[in-house]
Design an enzyme around this catalytic site. Structure first.
Site, PDB file in Angstrom:
ATOM      1  N   ASN A   1      33.426   6.528  42.915  1.00 31.54           N
ATOM      2  CA  ASN A   1      33.483   5.273  42.232  1.00 31.54           C
ATOM      3  C   ASN A   1      32.063   5.061  41.681  1.00 31.54           C
ATOM      4  O   ASN A   1      31.391   4.944  41.264  1.00 31.54           O
ATOM      5  CB  ASN A   1      33.062   4.281  44.015  1.00 31.54           C
ATOM      6  CG  ASN A   1      32.384   2.908  44.093  1.00 31.54           C
ATOM      7  OD1 ASN A   1      31.802   2.745  43.230  1.00 31.54           O
ATOM      8  ND2 ASN A   1      33.061   2.325  45.214  1.00 31.54           N
ATOM      9  N   ASP A   2      30.435   5.864  43.004  1.00 31.55           N
ATOM     10  CA  ASP A   2      29.274   6.142  42.305  1.00 31.55           C
ATOM     11  C   ASP A   2      29.256   6.918  40.890  1.00 31.55           C
ATOM     12  O   ASP A   2      28.751   6.521  39.704  1.00 31.55           O
ATOM     13  CB  ASP A   2      28.306   6.558  42.984  1.00 31.55           C
ATOM     14  CG  ASP A   2      28.476   5.910  44.106  1.00 31.55           C
ATOM     15  OD1 ASP A   2      27.917   4.675  44.590  1.00 31.55           O
ATOM     16  OD2 ASP A   2      28.182   5.699  45.508  1.00 31.55           O
ATOM     17  N   VAL A   3      30.342   7.730  40.650  1.00 27.94           N
ATOM     18  CA  VAL A   3      30.274   8.923  39.477  1.00 27.94           C
ATOM     19  C   VAL A   3      30.502   8.152  38.115  1.00 27.94           C
ATOM     20  O   VAL A   3      30.773   8.635  36.536  1.00 27.94           O
ATOM     21  CB  VAL A   3      30.761   9.727  39.213  1.00 27.94           C
ATOM     22  CG1 VAL A   3      30.053  10.322  40.711  1.00 27.94           C
ATOM     23  CG2 VAL A   3      32.444   9.915  40.185  1.00 27.94           C
TER      24      VAL A   3
ATOM     25  N   SER B   1      27.009   5.430  48.201  1.00 23.74           N
ATOM     26  CA  SER B   1      25.829   5.724  48.294  1.00 23.74           C
ATOM     27  C   SER B   1      25.239   3.753  48.798  1.00 23.74           C
ATOM     28  O   SER B   1      24.519   3.405  48.643  1.00 23.74           O
ATOM     29  CB  SER B   1      25.121   5.752  46.762  1.00 23.74           C
ATOM     30  OG  SER B   1      25.651   4.666  46.207  1.00 23.74           O
TER      31      SER B   1
END
Lengths: 96, 460
Positions: free
Chosen positions: B386-388, B427
């Site tokens: 997701n965040d990456v 996050s």
């Protein structure tokens, strides 16, 4: 005997060695390598053994016993998990 | 055997062990020789341990052997059994044990009054302090990743409290050094405060930052072992400990950099404080896709790049994903894996999980190697990441992940995201990638969806 500047030289050279060995490592090996270096400081076992061998009072002996148990756990556990991770890394042999 | 003979044999063995450790670590730095590296280092450890029994003037052999058996067997059994997904916390646990052992050595030597001289006393006290902090700190890290401690305990002035505890420990340590030994009370106080500091330092740190912390404690344990090596006049401990100390420090920096976090930031502040403000959600809508359509998209591509994340491992989907790769490869599709440095729970963890499923390491590329290739990829398949892959890291200065290096999955011609639901990432940040025009969402369990994709691709 190791004393004074000799000790300092050993410290410096070992520090450079550690830095150099790791600096060329691909990211894919970071976890196994952290685990491998975790195993290497399991050498604390020999120190814990020496400390236990010289312990006299019950308090010293108790702490030293704990120390040896913990150190053996560090060395053996570190080896077990590192070896398990590394044995899985295989190449596809010319498939690419 | 005279004590001189035994002494020489011991020194020679420690020399060999130290050499084997360094050569072993060197071999571990390439996937081809890595397996033999740990075996070499293991041989060094066995040699050093066995020869230590010959050290002149030692007693307590029976108890010592029992202690080695207890610690060794417990660690072997747990180490062979632990699931690959849980590897990071096990490393933390074993590392903490090493720190505890270094602390125990310092405690025994200081209590026995065996430590003499300003320098050696200072190193002994420092090593004990660091070892004890690493011990409890690693245990907390283990408890957090294992899910035993779920909350991050933060309170105002926690840095001040930690500083006071450290100052107290430093004073106790200084007294021990100045009075060349100090009293039993001083030693007890030093270790009590150090053990407490490890706990209070680690509790406020969030789960996402734990890998950096574990790596830091690994380096600290190495340093503690080296310092106690000076106390015991043991060259093998000095060399091995220092090598790990410096290697671990470098590794910690690399990890912190990959996560776009500075070490100070990890240790002295909590993640998520800025995220809580919550920027406006990204424009656009989420567009769903069904399995057969996704299979057609990938099956008739020339190049597919798969971006796996920890979510894939949690869903135990890596074996099915590898089957999917084989099915696509059989159709002539070029498939590559793109791994972000922090995919999984620590750098390289995802590689271990893929290796477990049988994925050859030469299909796996890191961010720097593959980022330019996304533009030529027909499909980027995101599974559990997701965040990456969130492009706001490149564009939105107000985002907490701004500046973090990401995989340019948004540059691929098509993006397919396998995701359980519509929630945000670890996050808590909305992912703009999911809202792009050429992104399609494939909702469902990672393993089930990967299995369906395998069948659908094979049926094409």
């Amino acid at each position: 005997m190791i004393d004074g500047f000799i000790a300092l030289y050993i410290f410096m050279l070992a520090a450079f060695t550690g830095y150099e060995v790791i600096s060329r490592v691909p990211v894919i090996l970071h976890t196994p390598l952290m685990s491998g270096s975790n195993f290497v400081h399991g050498i604390v076992l020999v120190g814990a053994m020496v400390a236990m061998g010289r312990a006299d009072t019950p308090l010293e002996l108790t702490i030293a016993f704990l120390g040896v148990v913990l150190a053996a756990g560090n060395a053996v556990g570190g080896y077990a998990v590192t070896e398990r991770m590394l044995e899985m890394f295989k190449s596809s042999k010319g498939k690419r | 055997m005279g004590s001189l003979g035994a002494g020489t044999a011991i020194q020679a063995s420690y020399f060999v062990a130290a050499a084997l450790f360094i050569l072993g670590l060197k071999r571990m730095s390439s996937p081809v020789t890595a397996r033999s590296g740990i075996v070499w280092a293991g041989v060094g450890m066995v040699v050093a341990t066995l020869i230590t029994f010959l050290t002149p003037g030692m007693g307590n052999y029976g108890l010592m052997t029992a202690a080695i058996a207890v610690g060794g067997i417990a660690a072997w059994v747990t180490g062979r059994r632990v699931a690959m997904t849980d590897m990071p916390q096990m490393i933390a646990l074993y590392n903490g044990m090493g720190g505890g052992a270094a602390g125990a050595i310092a405690a025994v030597e200081l209590l026995a009054g065996e430590v003499h001289g300003f320098t050696v006393l200072t190193l002994g006290v420092l090593g004990g302090l660091i070892g004890a902090v690493s011990f409890t700190g690693s245990l907390i890290a283990f408890a957090k990743l294992q899910g035993l401690v779920k909350r991050s305990f933060r309170f105002r002035g926690q840095n001040v409290v930690n500083l006071l505890i450290l100052a107290g420990a430093a004073v106790a340590g200084a007294v021990i050094v100045v009075q060349s030994g100090g009293t039993q009370g001083h030693v007890v106080l030093l270790f009590a405060l150090a053990l407490l500091l490890g706990i209070t330092m680690t509790l406020p740190i969030g789960g996402a930052d734990m890998p950096v912390v574990i790596s830091l404690y690994n380096a600290l344990t190495g340093l503690a072992v080296a310092f106690e090596g000076f106390v015991l006049n043991n060259a093998a401990m000095i060399i091995a400990g220092t090598v790990v100390g410096s290697a671990g420090t470098l590794l910690t920096q690399l990890m912190a950099k990959a996560m776009n976090r500075s070490l100070a930031n990890v240790l002295f502040s909590g993640f998520g404080e800025t995220a809580a403000g919550g920027a406006a959600g990204p424009a656009g809508t989420l567009k769903a896709i069904e399995t057969p359509d996704a299979a057609v998209m990938m099956g008739f591509s020339e190049k597919v790049i798969i971006v796996p994340g920890y979510g894939m491992a949690v869903a135990q989907a890596q074996h099915k994903v590898w089957e999917l790769v084989q099915a696509l490869t059989a159709r002539g599709v070029a498939v590559k894996f793109a791994i972000h440095p922090v995919a999984g729970r620590m750098p390289g963890h995802m590689n271990v999980l893929l290796a477990e499923a049988g994925v050859p390491y030469d299909l796996i590329y890191d961010e720097a190697e593959i980022n330019s290739e996304f533009e030529t990829a027909d499909v980027a398949l995101i599974i559990g990441a997701n965040d990456v892959v969130n492009p706001v890291a490149r564009t939105d200065k107000s985002s907490p992940i701004y500046g973090m290096p990401i995989l340019n999955a948004d540059k691929a011609k098509n993006v397919i995201v396998i995701k359980r639901g519509q929630g945000a990432g670890f996050s808590g940040i909305e992912n703009a990638l999911f809202y792009l025009d050429h992104t399609r969402m494939l909702y469902g369990d990672g393993q089930a969806k990967a299995a369906e994709l395998v069948q659908a691709v094979k049926a094409l």
